[in-house]
Scaffold this motif. Sequence first.
Motif, mmCIF file in Angstrom:
data_model
loop_
_atom_site.group_PDB
_atom_site.id
_atom_site.type_symbol
_atom_site.label_atom_id
_atom_site.label_comp_id
_atom_site.label_asym_id
_atom_site.label_seq_id
_atom_site.Cartn_x
_atom_site.Cartn_y
_atom_site.Cartn_z
ATOM 1 N N THR A 83 -10.031 21.783 19.896
ATOM 2 C CA THR A 83 -9.386 22.754 19.011
ATOM 3 C C THR A 83 -8.010 22.273 18.577
ATOM 4 N N VAL A 84 -7.251 21.712 19.500
ATOM 5 C CA VAL A 84 -5.908 21.217 19.175
ATOM 6 C C VAL A 84 -5.992 20.027 18.221
ATOM 7 N N VAL A 85 -6.989 19.164 18.398
ATOM 8 C CA VAL A 85 -7.173 18.054 17.462
ATOM 9 C C VAL A 85 -7.386 18.587 16.047
ATOM 10 N N MET A 86 -8.203 19.628 15.921
ATOM 11 C CA MET A 86 -8.435 20.245 14.616
ATOM 12 C C MET A 86 -7.149 20.840 14.056
ATOM 13 N N GLU A 87 -6.366 21.507 14.902
ATOM 14 C CA GLU A 87 -5.122 22.132 14.438
ATOM 15 C C GLU A 87 -4.099 21.078 14.028
ATOM 16 N N MET A 88 -4.000 20.003 14.806
ATOM 17 C CA MET A 88 -3.090 18.918 14.434
ATOM 18 C C MET A 88 -3.488 18.302 13.109
ATOM 19 N N SER A 89 -4.780 18.111 12.914
ATOM 20 C CA SER A 89 -5.272 17.543 11.659
ATOM 21 C C SER A 89 -5.029 18.504 10.495
ATOM 22 N N SER A 90 -5.132 19.807 10.766
ATOM 23 C CA SER A 90 -4.898 20.802 9.714
ATOM 24 C C SER A 90 -3.443 20.777 9.261
ATOM 25 N N LEU A 91 -2.517 20.714 10.215
ATOM 26 C CA LEU A 91 -1.096 20.632 9.863
ATOM 27 C C LEU A 91 -0.801 19.330 9.126
ATOM 28 N N SER A 92 -1.444 18.257 9.565
ATOM 29 C CA SER A 92 -1.280 16.972 8.882
ATOM 30 C C SER A 92 -1.831 17.039 7.468
ATOM 31 N N PHE A 93 -2.965 17.706 7.295
ATOM 32 C CA PHE A 93 -3.567 17.869 5.968
ATOM 33 C C PHE A 93 -2.624 18.613 5.026
ATOM 34 N N LEU A 94 -1.886 19.575 5.559
ATOM 35 C CA LEU A 94 -0.965 20.380 4.751
ATOM 36 C C LEU A 94 0.398 19.713 4.577
ATOM 37 N N GLY A 95 0.565 18.518 5.146
ATOM 38 C CA GLY A 95 1.832 17.809 5.007
ATOM 39 C C GLY A 95 2.912 18.284 5.947
ATOM 40 N N ILE A 97 -12.600 12.773 12.960
ATOM 41 C CA ILE A 97 -12.229 14.062 13.552
ATOM 42 C C ILE A 97 -13.453 14.732 14.151
ATOM 43 N N LEU A 98 -14.565 14.733 13.418
ATOM 44 C CA LEU A 98 -15.787 15.393 13.874
ATOM 45 C C LEU A 98 -16.273 14.800 15.191
ATOM 46 N N ILE A 99 -16.307 13.477 15.277
ATOM 47 C CA ILE A 99 -16.809 12.809 16.488
ATOM 48 C C ILE A 99 -15.923 13.136 17.687
ATOM 49 N N VAL A 100 -14.613 13.058 17.505
ATOM 50 C CA VAL A 100 -13.691 13.312 18.622
ATOM 51 C C VAL A 100 -13.792 14.763 19.077
ATOM 52 N N VAL A 101 -13.848 15.702 18.141
ATOM 53 C CA VAL A 101 -13.945 17.119 18.500
ATOM 54 C C VAL A 101 -15.249 17.404 19.234
ATOM 55 N N ILE A 102 -16.361 16.847 18.750
ATOM 56 C CA ILE A 102 -17.649 17.056 19.418
ATOM 57 C C ILE A 102 -17.627 16.487 20.835
ATOM 58 N N LEU A 103 -17.042 15.308 21.004
ATOM 59 C CA LEU A 103 -16.986 14.689 22.332
ATOM 60 C C LEU A 103 -16.179 15.539 23.309
ATOM 61 N N PHE A 104 -15.043 16.052 22.880
ATOM 62 C CA PHE A 104 -14.237 16.880 23.770
ATOM 63 C C PHE A 104 -14.913 18.223 24.051
ATOM 64 N N ASN A 105 -15.607 18.776 23.077
ATOM 65 C CA ASN A 105 -16.351 20.011 23.329
ATOM 66 C C ASN A 105 -17.498 19.784 24.313
ATOM 67 N N LEU A 106 -18.187 18.653 24.163
ATOM 68 C CA LEU A 106 -19.234 18.314 25.126
ATOM 69 C C LEU A 106 -18.654 18.090 26.510
ATOM 70 N N LEU A 107 -17.474 17.468 26.564
ATOM 71 C CA LEU A 107 -16.797 17.262 27.850
ATOM 72 C C LEU A 107 -16.515 18.606 28.515
ATOM 73 N N GLY A 108 -16.041 19.573 27.736
ATOM 74 C CA GLY A 108 -15.781 20.900 28.291
ATOM 75 C C GLY A 108 -17.042 21.578 28.781
ATOM 76 N N ASP A 109 -18.134 21.461 28.025
ATOM 77 C CA ASP A 109 -19.399 22.083 28.426
ATOM 78 C C ASP A 109 -19.932 21.478 29.721
ATOM 79 N N VAL A 110 -19.913 20.148 29.805
ATOM 80 C CA VAL A 110 -20.421 19.482 31.013
ATOM 81 C C VAL A 110 -19.525 19.786 32.200
ATOM 82 N N THR A 111 -18.219 19.808 31.996
ATOM 83 C CA THR A 111 -17.286 20.137 33.077
ATOM 84 C C THR A 111 -17.541 21.544 33.594
ATOM 85 N N ARG A 112 -17.784 22.475 32.683
ATOM 86 C CA ARG A 112 -18.100 23.848 33.087
ATOM 87 C C ARG A 112 -19.370 23.894 33.919
ATOM 88 N N ASP A 113 -20.400 23.160 33.497
ATOM 89 C CA ASP A 113 -21.662 23.166 34.226
ATOM 90 C C ASP A 113 -21.502 22.580 35.624
#
Length: 283
Positions: free
Chosen positions: A215-227, A262-278
């Motif tokens: 989520t933070v990667v997405m937010e950082m990229s969003s702020l970067s997108f907006l300059g 961005i998509l690959i990194v976000v998916i990997l970290f989300n998968l990391l969170g899911d596996v860690t939870r399990d």
Amino acid sequence: MISYKQRSKGSFEIKNIDKNKIKLYIILVILVIICVISLFASQIAPNDPYAINLLNTLQSPSREFPLGTDSLGRCILSRIIYGGSRTIFSALIVVIITFLFGTIVGVKSGYIGGKVDRFIMRIVDVFLAFPGLVLAIAVAGILGGGMLNAMIAIGAIGWTKYARITRSKVLELKEETFIKASRISGHGSIYIMFKHIIPNILSYLIVTASLDIGTVVMEMSSLSFLGLSSPLPTPEWGAMISEGKSFIQFAPWTMLAPGMAILIVVILFNLLGDVTRDLLDSK
């Protein structure tokens, strides 16, 4: 028959745990490889990410430029590699700081209770009353551009989720028998917080932090997108998408390449969170 079923169920659970561990190792290896590539970008990048060559503008992917070039003739692959360190590591730093700060605030609020708890929770409610990204954009706009200011803007709202989760868990734990026994034994509040309470809620917080990185990667990229992040020509994935949006019809790789990163990194970290939870939550 009963013992056979029990053994079968146990072996099934062990197999599931082993599968989750294998998934965790695979995801971690991929993430480590991405981080290493970003750290050693100057040795790995095929071209200079800042080199402008107007003769090579908007070239399609080729052997010299595997992901093509942008509107100034710069190598997109090189810029993605260089931008990875800024996007990924800034997100990791934000999550670590908000994790620590939010956990400490939540533990104190839940354990002390009373007026202190109500005061802290009202502050949290104020931050939660605004949409997260909108508040981050407002803070970044007030502070001005720059990576540090973007991290402060996201961190200013990121700690609240950890404070909320920690407080709720502390309220459950502080009435448990072993906490009361520790208090009767003469142990102080700080000792009980760090010795008994935090270790018992750490698994929930680790899972939350793992899921929060994407989520933070997405937010950082969003702020970067907006300059609102580092100024040009600093390579950042969000800024690269912003630069390439004008050429999407006849040079789509200028947007698709950093977008896929961005998509690959976000998916990997989300998968990391899911596996860690399990792994951490047997239920």
